[in-house]
Design an enzyme around this catalytic site. Structure first.
Site, PDB file in Angstrom:
ATOM      1  N   ALA A  66       0.848  -1.194   0.000  1.00 32.58           N
ATOM      2  CA  ALA A  66       0.000   0.000   0.000  1.00 32.58           C
ATOM      3  C   ALA A  66       0.886   1.247   0.000  1.00 32.58           C
ATOM      4  CB  ALA A  66      -0.915  -0.011   1.217  1.00 32.58           C
ATOM      5  N   GLY A 112      -0.606  -5.185   0.819  1.00 35.73           N
ATOM      6  CA  GLY A 112      -1.839  -5.116   0.056  1.00 35.73           C
ATOM      7  C   GLY A 112      -1.752  -5.780  -1.299  1.00 35.73           C
ATOM      8  N   GLU A 115      -2.326  -9.363  -0.622  1.00 34.58           N
ATOM      9  CA  GLU A 115      -3.742  -9.489  -0.267  1.00 34.58           C
ATOM     10  C   GLU A 115      -4.635  -9.420  -1.504  1.00 34.58           C
ATOM     11  OE1 GLU A 115      -4.242  -7.808   4.194  1.00 34.58           O
ATOM     12  OE2 GLU A 115      -3.281  -6.410   2.794  1.00 34.58           O
ATOM     13  N   GLU A 135       3.529  -6.053   7.316  1.00 34.81           N
ATOM     14  CA  GLU A 135       2.855  -5.008   8.091  1.00 34.81           C
ATOM     15  C   GLU A 135       3.349  -4.879   9.530  1.00 34.81           C
ATOM     16  OE1 GLU A 135      -0.041  -5.886   4.745  1.00 34.81           O
ATOM     17  OE2 GLU A 135       1.397  -6.996   5.973  1.00 34.81           O
TER      18      GLU A 135
END
Length: 260
Positions: A66, A112, A115, A135
């Site tokens: 991200a 992300g 994901e 993360e």
């Protein structure tokens, strides 16, 4: 369709979405998530498109995470809203899309990015791919479904290790874990996905959409996957695709599914 952060190439029956932020290693920000939401929604409604491939521009990254600068000053309330909206608008949307989605993982798929790949119905990786959920090294946890989908794919123990170490695994390890279905050379990745997509596109799109729903239901704690399968199986008998498929079989010809 014109977007600021993605490119779309649609040649029926397959469409390819390319996340196009190479200067940011295709990192996801709000605008890109919005573009992806709109693109997936539009392609799902197109009866000519029966398979969607999603990938990143260049050879370095699928999505390298991200855009941290965008949320580094967020409050608890803002962080929760970020995760909730992202999951609803993109990650859950992709997982439950009626049209099958293949992730062509070219290079880094981190945070992300991984994901997003895990939300797709399955994943093909280039040999240079590296995957991980870093993360916790930022004082966060995965917020776009990573703590849920990773254990489903690789098992609880391996998922816990990947999340807690914040490390990366290579493509062959991902293949061994069951995180990806196949690994190929980077220059072969798009052709490989196109060939798989063509095989899928020959089959009934209605039956495939029911299959996606039934499989996903089996991973929900509060629903009975077997009953969902029985219900979906019965519904297939009322479709034009079922009539065409069985008629073609009995007539010893290839079916031409209308997608209804």
């Amino acid at each position: 369709m014109n977007f600021g952060n993605i490119l779309i190439e649609a040649t029926a029956p397959i469409a390819t979405i390319t996340i196009n932020r190479p200067d940011k290693l295709n990192a996801l920000n709000k605008a890109t998530i919005g573009d992806l939401h709109d693109a997936f929604t539009a392609l799902e409604s197109d009866p000519e498109i029966r398979v969607i491939i999603v990938t990143g521009s260049g050879e370095k990254a699928f999505v390298a995470g991200a855009d941290i600068a965008e949320f580094s000053s967020f409050s608890e309330k803002e962080g929760k809203k970020l995760a909730q909206k992202g999951q609803e608008d993109l990650f859950d949307l992709v997982e439950n899309l009626k049209t099958p989605v293949i992730a062509a993982v070219n290079g880094y798929a981190l945070g992300g990015g991984l994901e997003l790949a895990m939300a797709c119905h399955f994943r093909i990786a280039s040999a240079n791919a590296r995957m991980g959920l870093p993360e916790v090294s930022l004082g966060l946890i995965p917020g776009y479904g990573g703590t849920q989908r990773l254990p489903q794919l690789v098992g609880k123990g391996r998922a816990m290790e990947m999340i807690m170490t914040a490390g990366m695994i290579d493509a062959e390890t991902a293949l061994d874990y069951g995180l990806v279905n196949h690994v190929c050379a980077i220059e072969e990745l798009q052709d490989y996905c196109q060939k798989l997509g063509a095989k899928i596109a020959k089959n009934s799109p209605v039956a495939i959409s029911y299959a996606i729903k039934a499989v996903n239901t089996g991973f929900k704690y509060d629903t009975d996957g077997y009953q969902a399968e029985i219900k979906a199986f019965g519904k297939c008998f009322g479709t034009k695709d079922f009539k065409e498929g069985t008629t073609a079989f009995l007539e010893k010809r290839k079916p031409d599914f209308p997608g209804a």
